[in-house]
Every structure is written in C-alpha cells, then in structure tokens.
Scaffold this motif. Structure first.
Motif, PDB file in Angstrom:
ATOM      1  N   ILE A 126       0.843  -1.205   0.000  1.00  0.00           N
ATOM      2  CA  ILE A 126       0.000   0.000   0.000  1.00  0.00           C
ATOM      3  C   ILE A 126       0.876   1.252   0.000  1.00  0.00           C
ATOM      4  O   ILE A 126       0.617   2.215  -0.740  1.00  0.00           O
ATOM      5  N   ALA A 127       1.932   1.228   0.824  1.00  0.00           N
ATOM      6  CA  ALA A 127       2.856   2.372   0.898  1.00  0.00           C
ATOM      7  C   ALA A 127       3.518   2.630  -0.454  1.00  0.00           C
ATOM      8  O   ALA A 127       3.626   3.786  -0.891  1.00  0.00           O
ATOM      9  N   SER A 128       3.947   1.555  -1.131  1.00  0.00           N
ATOM     10  CA  SER A 128       4.576   1.697  -2.460  1.00  0.00           C
ATOM     11  C   SER A 128       3.589   2.304  -3.450  1.00  0.00           C
ATOM     12  O   SER A 128       3.954   3.182  -4.248  1.00  0.00           O
ATOM     13  N   SER A 129       2.338   1.861  -3.388  1.00  0.00           N
ATOM     14  CA  SER A 129       1.304   2.387  -4.295  1.00  0.00           C
ATOM     15  C   SER A 129       1.061   3.870  -4.046  1.00  0.00           C
ATOM     16  O   SER A 129       0.921   4.651  -5.003  1.00  0.00           O
ATOM     17  N   ILE A 130       1.031   4.274  -2.770  1.00  0.00           N
ATOM     18  CA  ILE A 130       0.853   5.700  -2.436  1.00  0.00           C
ATOM     19  C   ILE A 130       2.010   6.518  -3.001  1.00  0.00           C
ATOM     20  O   ILE A 130       1.804   7.597  -3.577  1.00  0.00           O
ATOM     21  N   GLY A 131       3.247   5.993  -2.843  1.00  0.00           N
ATOM     22  CA  GLY A 131       4.434   6.697  -3.345  1.00  0.00           C
ATOM     23  C   GLY A 131       4.385   6.913  -4.846  1.00  0.00           C
ATOM     24  O   GLY A 131       4.633   8.027  -5.338  1.00  0.00           O
ATOM     25  N   VAL A 132       4.047   5.858  -5.588  1.00  0.00           N
ATOM     26  CA  VAL A 132       3.984   5.948  -7.054  1.00  0.00           C
ATOM     27  C   VAL A 132       2.873   6.916  -7.478  1.00  0.00           C
ATOM     28  O   VAL A 132       3.067   7.771  -8.359  1.00  0.00           O
TER      29      VAL A 132
END
Length: 539
Positions: A126-132
């Motif tokens: 989820i964190a990676s998706s928010i970053g992208v």
C-alpha cells in the motif's frame, strides 16, 4: 437546648465550611492529577523539549561558522546516544526473539508469524502504491531537467550491482556462515573483470564475474532468523530447555533495565543530534528550491500512510482508537525522528509498547525485532517517489510493466533494507537497475535524505507498533474464545455427569449393601406382620 443539640450533632457548626472544603479538595485533586500526569510523561516532555532546544541551539551555533573539527566535537553527545542504542541492539534482538519464540507454542507462533508477515507485506505494498501515485500526481521531476550533481556540489554515488545479485545476497544473509561475524559483518556481492578468449586470435573478451565480500554492518536478518528457530528448538526440548529459556528471559529483562537507563540520556543526546545536523547543513535554500517537490511528495506520502492508512487498518482490526494507542509512543517517535534509525529506536519502542499500551511481552518481543528488520513502509514510499522522480528527470516515460516492477521491487527489497540512516539509498539503486534507469542521479536523493529520512523512520516504527497492537488484540480474542470453549466443555461434562447420576439411581440402590440390608429388614417386618394377622385370625 435545640441550638446546643444541633451544635453537638454538627449541623449548625459545619453548615458554612462545607463548600470551602470541597473547593480545597478539588484544587488538591487537580494538583494531584497534574503531578501524576507530569511524572508519567516526564520523559516525553524532556524528549520533545530536547528536539526544540536542539533546533534553537543549531540555529545559534550555525552563525558561528565552526570548522569541521569543531562540528565533530559539537556532535559528540549525540554520537554517544547513537552508540549506546546500537550497543544494545544485538543482545536485545537475539534474547527477545529467543524468549518470545520459546514462550509461544508452535501452533500460535506459526499463526502469529503468518499474520505478521501478511500485515507487513500488505502495508508495504500500500505504501509503495501511495508513493507511485503521489509521484505521478505531483510530478517532482518535471521541469528539473537542468538539475544535476555539479550545481549542488554533490559527490557521485556509484552502484553497478545487478538486481538478481541483490536478492541472492538477501537469501545468503538469511543463513550466515558465521554467527559471530554476523554480529558485525554482512555478505555483499562485488564484481571483478576477467579476460576471456584467445589473445593469439586477437579476440579479447572481458566478463564481469560476481564474487562474495564482507561489508561492515550487522547482519540483522540472519540473526533474527537464527534467534527465532533457536527459540522454537528450545521449546521442543521441553524440560531440558527450560533452564536455557529462563537464562534468555533473565538476560532480556536485564537488557530492558539497561534500556530504561539509556532512555534518560535520550533528551540530552537528541538535543545535540538535531543541533549538529542543522549546523552541518550546506545550502538549504538551494536544496529546497531544487528538490522541494520531491521532499513535499515524500513527506505527504508519509503523512497519508502514517496518519490515515495505518490507523484505519488498526481500527479495522481492533475497533479501538488508534491515536490513543499512538499517544503512548511519543518518546520512540521522537527518538526515530532524531536518530533516523529504526533499529536504534527498537529498545525505547519495546519498553513503551509494553508499559504504556499494555501489549503482551511475548507478542512485542517477538514481533518488534522482526518489524524493525522487515517492515519498511516509510522507506517504500520515498523509494517509489525517488524512482519516478529520476525517471521524470531523465524524460523517461514509464509503462505499466515498469510501474509494476517498481511496486514489487520496492516491496521486496525493503525487507532487506538496513535499519540505519541512509539505508534506503542502496535500495533505490536496486529499483533503478530493475527498470533500466541510470543510477548517477542517486546523489540528489542523498543530498536531501537527512530531511526525508526522519519522517521515513517515524512511519517505519509506527507500522511496527500498530502491528504489535493488532497481534495483541487477535491473541486476546483467541484466548477469550479458548476460555469460552473450555467453560462450555465443562458445563457439558457437568450435565452429562448429572444425567448419569439420575439414570444410575436404581442400580446404586440394588448394589448398595445398606439398601440390601434395609430391604431385608423390610421383608422381615412384612413377614412378622403377616404372622400377627394369621394369629389374630386363628384367635
């Protein structure tokens, strides 16, 4: 007489002073409550004050134009804090994991471990998706094409490591060949160029061949795995392993006492850590104007993930207020902000989670060391933002396959990211290699890493703490269910016993010697009565 009686009984004499007594008691109770609150949160108040005083001190000393040597002396108290915290990491991680794994039975250990790993993977994804998503919305690299290493006077960062070798190193470090060496060294792949081909034909080919070297830094991943497996093995031994389990439990408790002593040095050390960092800053205005959108995107991602996503996940599992849980962890968050190291924050986090939030020691000492090694939500956000930023900087259009690669690589590589300051920069190099982007712009990330790394570490340790809270809640629910099942079984057994008693009354009457004697007595009395009747009839 009535007045005297009333005075004696205390009605007339005490009518007026009552309100004064109540006001006085209210004042005393408020004062007592304030003193209790102040004593309970004394360390938190000192720690937050240390950060604020450190900022002011850094601003004052910055104008004095210190030399490099003087800066080193100024940073000395902060360096001592980092050394103390790093000193305690090894015994704390090993002993807490061994005692934690040994105190849980294999079934519950497997269940809790499975839930923890799932939680860590899902939150990191989820964190990676928010970053992208934020990087594509804010576009930090668009219009910054003229930005390079030279106009910021930065050193280049070289990284020619293959993505496959990075993941193979992760697997190798899980199983260290030497446990003693793992306490201060980890395995790293390096490359050498060898000549292949025949010189007489004039065909000379050079090949890059990987070979293993040792790099400075604790192999925390290998130690964590060994400690867990060793704890399970001690549990399997049964009575023979009890003495060694007690030894590790005592060792762990002694380590926590040391942690409580170190925590009182934290406010003083943090003051100089923050102050020295402000003094060392070069040209902040140029950095912020050049990389301001990148910094904003990263910190906004941390605020969204740490302030909305993680509390919502905690609330979804526990139906409790996540912010009341987080309010007991201000000291570890402040330590994380100042030290930029999730490993260095582990001792204070473990103590506050257990004492302030009442998390079971077996849960916290099992899950928090694993979380400090594996769970890197904050790092995943800024790594994804950095990867998209560098792509935009080089005018590269990322396709769906590359975006998916960024998400998967950031989630997987954050597992092996070192829990130390600037540990995530190496992980960005792995992501860039995976999507085929140049790594020479990594020095831009390094230039502002000291700003972004603070919020990164706070989000990392917040994810660990909330994970421990969720596991504690699940464990309590399981224990409650077990108790209810046991009570239900006991009730059923009691009912069965009652039914058996009622059914066997006749059998007991027939077999009991007292009853048989009584029956014999009854028959003899009947015979005598019949005889009497017979005599009377004859007469």
């Amino acid at each position: 007489m009535e007045e005297k009686k009333s005075e004696i009984n205390g009605h007339a004499g005490h009518k007026n002073p009552l309100p004064a007594v109540s006001i006085k008691s209210e004042k005393n109770s408020f004062k007592d409550r304030f003193m209790v609150f102040f004593k309970r949160n004394l360390l938190v108040i000192f720690t937050v004050s240390g950060v604020l005083v450190g900022v002011g001190l850094g601003m004052m000393v910055r104008n004095m134009n210190l030399t490099r040597a003087q800066m080193t002396y100024f940073a000395f108290p902060g360096e001592m804090l980092l050394r103390m915290l790093k000193m305690i990491i090894l015994p704390l991680v090993v002993c807490s994991l061994i005692s934690g794994a040994a105190s849980l039975d294999t079934r519950s250990l497997g269940k809790l471990g499975g839930i923890a790993v799932s939680y860590f993977l899902v939150t990191t994804l989820i964190a990676s998706s928010i970053g992208v998503a934020l990087a594509f919305i804010i576009k930090p690299g668009v219009g910054a094409g003229a930005l390079n290493t030279n106009n910021l006077a930065l050193e280049g960062v070289s990284s020619n490591k293959e993505t496959a070798d990075s993941f193979l190193d992760l697997a190798r470090n899980l199983f260290p060949s030497n446990l003693v060496a793992a306490a201060f060294r980890s395995y790293v792949t390096d490359y050498k160029t060898i000549l292949v081909g025949n010189a007489t034909n004039g065909t000379l080919n050079y090949q890059k061949v990987p070979y293993g070297t040792d790099a400075d830094g604790m192999n925390i991943l290998g130690l964590v795995l060994f400690a867990m497996v060793f704890g399970v093995a001690l549990r399997k031994l049964g009575a023979e392993g009890e003495e060694l389990i007690r030894f590790f439990n005592a060792f762990n408790e002694a380590t926590m006492v040391l942690v409580s002593w170190i925590m009182w040095y934290v406010p003083f050390g943090i003051m100089f850590l923050v102050g020295s960092k402000i003094v060392e800053m070069e040209d902040v205005v140029l950095l912020v104007t050049s990389l301001g959108k990148y910094i904003f995107a990263s910190i906004l991602g941390h605020i969204i993930h740490g302030g909305i996503v993680l509390p919502l996940i905690y609330f979804g599992f526990t139906r409790a207020n996540p912010f009341s849980f987080l309010s007991g962890l201000i000291t570890p968050f402040t330590t994380a902000f100042a030290t930029c190291s999730s490993s260095a924050t582990l001792p204070t986090m473990m103590k506050c989670v257990e004492e302030n939030n009442g998390v079971d020691k077996r849960i916290s000492r099992f899950i928090l060391p694993i979380g400090a090694t594996v769970n890197m939500d904050g790092a995943a956000i800024f790594q994804c933002v950095a990867a998209v930023f560098i792509a935009q900087l080089n005018n590269v259009e990322l396709n769906a396959g590359q975006i998916f690669t960024i998400l998967v690589t950031a989630t997987a590589s954050s597992v092996g990211a070192a829990g130390i300051p600037a540990g995530g920069i190496i992980t960005i190099a792995i992501i860039l290699e995976a999507i085929g982007l140049p790594t020479h712009d990594l020095s831009l990330m390094l230039a502002v890493d000291w700003i972004v790394d603070r919020t990164t570490t706070v989000v990392n340790v917040e994810g660990d703490a909330l994970g421990a809270g969720i596991l504690h809640h699940i464990n309590e629910q399981e224990m409650k269910k077990q108790r209810q099942q046991e009570q239900h079984q006991e009730e059923q057994e009691l009912e069965e016993v009652k039914v058996e008693v009622v059914a066997n009354v006749k059998a007991e009457e027939e077999t009991s010697p007292l009853v048989t004697c009584q029956n014999e007595g009854d028959s003899s009395s009947r015979e005598t009565l019949d005889d009497k009747d017979g005599v009377e009839s004859v007469l």
